[in-house]
Scaffold this motif. Structure first.
Motif, PDB file in Angstrom:
ATOM      1  N   ASP A 240       0.846  -1.184   0.000  1.00 17.08           N
ATOM      2  CA  ASP A 240       0.000   0.000   0.000  1.00 17.08           C
ATOM      3  C   ASP A 240       0.888   1.243   0.000  1.00 17.08           C
ATOM      4  N   PRO A 241       0.560   2.265  -0.805  1.00 16.66           N
ATOM      5  CA  PRO A 241       1.417   3.462  -0.860  1.00 16.66           C
ATOM      6  C   PRO A 241       1.632   4.133   0.493  1.00 16.66           C
ATOM      7  N   ASP A 242       0.648   4.053   1.381  1.00 13.00           N
ATOM      8  CA  ASP A 242       0.825   4.651   2.702  1.00 13.00           C
ATOM      9  C   ASP A 242       1.847   3.873   3.518  1.00 13.00           C
ATOM     10  N   ILE A 243       1.873   2.551   3.356  1.00 14.81           N
ATOM     11  CA  ILE A 243       2.887   1.749   4.034  1.00 14.81           C
ATOM     12  C   ILE A 243       4.273   2.108   3.510  1.00 14.81           C
ATOM     13  N   MET A 244       4.386   2.280   2.192  1.00 12.63           N
ATOM     14  CA  MET A 244       5.687   2.636   1.609  1.00 12.63           C
ATOM     15  C   MET A 244       6.086   4.064   1.983  1.00 12.63           C
TER      16      MET A 244
ATOM     17  N   SER B 297       2.837  11.585  -2.115  1.00 15.32           N
ATOM     18  CA  SER B 297       1.588  12.236  -1.730  1.00 15.32           C
ATOM     19  C   SER B 297       1.107  11.718  -0.377  1.00 15.32           C
ATOM     20  N   CYS B 298       1.192  10.405  -0.181  1.00 17.21           N
ATOM     21  CA  CYS B 298       0.824   9.833   1.114  1.00 17.21           C
ATOM     22  C   CYS B 298       1.728  10.360   2.220  1.00 17.21           C
ATOM     23  N   LEU B 299       3.002  10.532   1.917  1.00 14.11           N
ATOM     24  CA  LEU B 299       3.946  11.082   2.894  1.00 14.11           C
ATOM     25  C   LEU B 299       3.561  12.502   3.287  1.00 14.11           C
ATOM     26  N   ALA B 300       3.180  13.312   2.298  1.00 15.61           N
ATOM     27  CA  ALA B 300       2.792  14.699   2.575  1.00 15.61           C
ATOM     28  C   ALA B 300       1.519  14.769   3.412  1.00 15.61           C
ATOM     29  N   LEU B 301       0.632  13.799   3.233  1.00 16.44           N
ATOM     30  CA  LEU B 301      -0.583  13.754   4.042  1.00 16.44           C
ATOM     31  C   LEU B 301      -0.305  13.211   5.442  1.00 16.44           C
ATOM     32  N   ARG B 302       0.561  12.234   5.510  1.00 25.51           N
ATOM     33  CA  ARG B 302       0.839  11.561   6.779  1.00 25.51           C
ATOM     34  C   ARG B 302       1.684  12.421   7.716  1.00 25.51           C
ATOM     35  N   ALA B 303       2.618  13.146   7.172  1.00 27.90           N
ATOM     36  CA  ALA B 303       3.540  13.930   8.007  1.00 27.90           C
ATOM     37  C   ALA B 303       3.872  15.249   7.312  1.00 27.90           C
ATOM     38  N   PRO B 304       2.894  16.156   7.178  1.00 24.29           N
ATOM     39  CA  PRO B 304       3.146  17.416   6.455  1.00 24.29           C
ATOM     40  C   PRO B 304       4.255  18.260   7.076  1.00 24.29           C
TER      41      PRO B 304
ATOM     42  N   THR C 182      -6.087   4.595  -4.886  1.00 19.78           N
ATOM     43  CA  THR C 182      -6.067   6.013  -5.247  1.00 19.78           C
ATOM     44  C   THR C 182      -6.269   6.857  -3.998  1.00 19.78           C
ATOM     45  N   LEU C 183      -6.032   8.150  -4.139  1.00 15.17           N
ATOM     46  CA  LEU C 183      -6.391   9.110  -3.098  1.00 15.17           C
ATOM     47  C   LEU C 183      -7.712   9.765  -3.488  1.00 15.17           C
ATOM     48  N   SER C 184      -8.493  10.132  -2.518  1.00 16.63           N
ATOM     49  CA  SER C 184      -9.755  10.799  -2.798  1.00 16.63           C
ATOM     50  C   SER C 184      -9.506  12.271  -3.087  1.00 16.63           C
ATOM     51  N   ARG C 185     -10.500  12.934  -3.665  1.00 20.16           N
ATOM     52  CA  ARG C 185     -10.408  14.373  -3.874  1.00 20.16           C
ATOM     53  C   ARG C 185     -10.235  15.109  -2.550  1.00 20.16           C
ATOM     54  N   GLU C 186     -10.903  14.625  -1.514  1.00 18.08           N
ATOM     55  CA  GLU C 186     -10.773  15.257  -0.202  1.00 18.08           C
ATOM     56  C   GLU C 186      -9.349  15.109   0.325  1.00 18.08           C
TER      57      GLU C 186
ATOM     58  N   GLY D 124       5.376  12.430 -13.341  1.00 15.47           N
ATOM     59  CA  GLY D 124       4.798  11.242 -13.940  1.00 15.47           C
ATOM     60  C   GLY D 124       3.527  10.764 -13.269  1.00 15.47           C
ATOM     61  N   ILE D 125       2.814  11.658 -12.579  1.00 17.07           N
ATOM     62  CA  ILE D 125       1.526  11.316 -11.983  1.00 17.07           C
ATOM     63  C   ILE D 125       0.650  12.558 -11.978  1.00 17.07           C
ATOM     64  N   GLY D 126      -0.464  12.471 -12.682  1.00 16.04           N
ATOM     65  CA  GLY D 126      -1.402  13.584 -12.738  1.00 16.04           C
ATOM     66  C   GLY D 126      -2.724  13.178 -12.100  1.00 16.04           C
ATOM     67  N   ILE D 127      -3.802  13.396 -12.802  1.00 18.65           N
ATOM     68  CA  ILE D 127      -5.127  13.139 -12.242  1.00 18.65           C
ATOM     69  C   ILE D 127      -5.363  11.655 -11.960  1.00 18.65           C
ATOM     70  N   HIS D 128      -4.552  10.777 -12.527  1.00 17.29           N
ATOM     71  CA  HIS D 128      -4.699   9.357 -12.207  1.00 17.29           C
ATOM     72  C   HIS D 128      -4.325   9.044 -10.766  1.00 17.29           C
ATOM     73  N   LEU D 129      -3.739   9.994 -10.058  1.00 13.97           N
ATOM     74  CA  LEU D 129      -3.550   9.836  -8.616  1.00 13.97           C
ATOM     75  C   LEU D 129      -4.902   9.696  -7.929  1.00 13.97           C
ATOM     76  N   VAL D 130      -5.920  10.327  -8.503  1.00 14.51           N
ATOM     77  CA  VAL D 130      -7.273  10.317  -7.947  1.00 14.51           C
ATOM     78  C   VAL D 130      -8.200   9.403  -8.745  1.00 14.51           C
ATOM     79  N   GLU D 131      -8.135   9.494 -10.052  1.00 13.08           N
ATOM     80  CA  GLU D 131      -9.097   8.793 -10.902  1.00 13.08           C
ATOM     81  C   GLU D 131      -8.590   7.475 -11.455  1.00 13.08           C
ATOM     82  N   GLY D 132      -7.325   7.206 -11.329  1.00  9.37           N
ATOM     83  CA  GLY D 132      -6.774   5.954 -11.835  1.00  9.37           C
ATOM     84  C   GLY D 132      -6.249   5.114 -10.691  1.00  9.37           C
ATOM     85  N   ALA D 133      -6.009   3.846 -10.941  1.00  9.08           N
ATOM     86  CA  ALA D 133      -5.555   2.935  -9.893  1.00  9.08           C
ATOM     87  C   ALA D 133      -4.155   2.405 -10.182  1.00  9.08           C
ATOM     88  N   GLY D 134      -3.323   3.220 -10.754  1.00  9.04           N
ATOM     89  CA  GLY D 134      -1.975   2.763 -11.053  1.00  9.04           C
ATOM     90  C   GLY D 134      -1.930   1.960 -12.342  1.00  9.04           C
TER      91      GLY D 134
END
Length: 250
Positions: free
Chosen positions: A73-77, A106-113, A182-186, A123-133
């Protein structure tokens, strides 16, 4: 090559140069050398007076391999990357991730801003939200008996790349399945650090940076002209924009 241990795993990393630190997080099936040393990022950043830190993500390069998809999981990484910062006793750094590394960053920035001075997503645009890798067909290609039996074009590309780099294909297949969240819009709306989002204009993997910029407060987009997903990473325009971004008083 220095290593550290976290979560029962061994991680290889590099730590070069002096100055303000920047952490680099590579993409799927890549390594710190392939993603950052080979394309000239380490020499570019150290030449600009920066201290460069980069790790091999779990399942990649010289770091430990796992075969459970849930371990990727990206948050684990992102936790692995934070553990490296703790190991090096670094309180706050700039962070740049490419492709899957952008999901992790992105998960790092959310987890520990409080640990992130600025964020660069390549190399990652809107597919961060709308795509699943990457599609599961890539995992299937990695597990196929031979390259000759793979018919999916993207699958063939990654299978050939994995064979060329001597990667653990089982670990990479598990990573495909596990890193698809993915990450949500929120969630992306809660990224509050200065953010640059850079994608090649011919990149058919990342999704456009502009819709993502609209969701991340204060973010800005960079179109890397004429580059696809694989070739954008070492582009001169990308490097110049990153150096200018890092020089700003964030």
């Amino acid at each position: 090559m220095p290593t550290f241990t976290h979560d029962g795993l061994d991680f290889a990393y590099l730590d070069e140069g002096e100055g303000e630190p920047i952490l680099l997080i590579h993409g799927f099936a890549s390594t710190k050398e392939i993603n950052w040393v080979g394309p000239g990022w380490v020499s570019t950043l150290t030449g600009a007076g920066r201290r460069v830190i980069a790790l091999d993500n779990r399942g990649h390069g010289a770091s430990s391999k796992l075969y459970d998809a849930a371990a990727y999981d990206p948050d684990i990484m992102a936790g692995d990357a934070l553990a490296l910062l703790d190991h090096l006793e670094l309180r706050r750094v700039d962070v740049m991730g490419y492709s899957m590394g952008g999901r992790i960053a992105s998960c790092l920035a959310l987890r520990a801003p409080e640990r992130v001075r600025s964020l660069i997503l390549g190399g990652i645009g809107i597919h961060l939200v709308e795509g699943a890798g990457l599609p599961v067909t890539v995992a299937e290609a990695l597990l196929a008996p031979s390259l000759e039996e793979v018919t999916d074009p993207m699958g063939r590309t990654f299978r050939a790349f994995a064979e060329q780099t001597g990667s653990d294909r089982r670990a990479l297949a598990a990573c495909i399945y596990g890193s698809r969240r993915t990450l949500s819009r929120e969630e992306v709306g809660r990224i509050r650090v200065p953010t640059l989002i850079a994608v090649g204009t011919r990149d058919d993997v990342a999704g456009s940076p502009h819709p993502l910029v609209a969701l991340v407060p204060g973010a800005r987009a960079l179109d890397i002209p004429g580059r696809d997903h694989m070739r954008a990473v070492g582009d001169k325009v990308f490097k110049e924009a990153v150096l200018a971004f890092l020089a700003e008083p964030h």
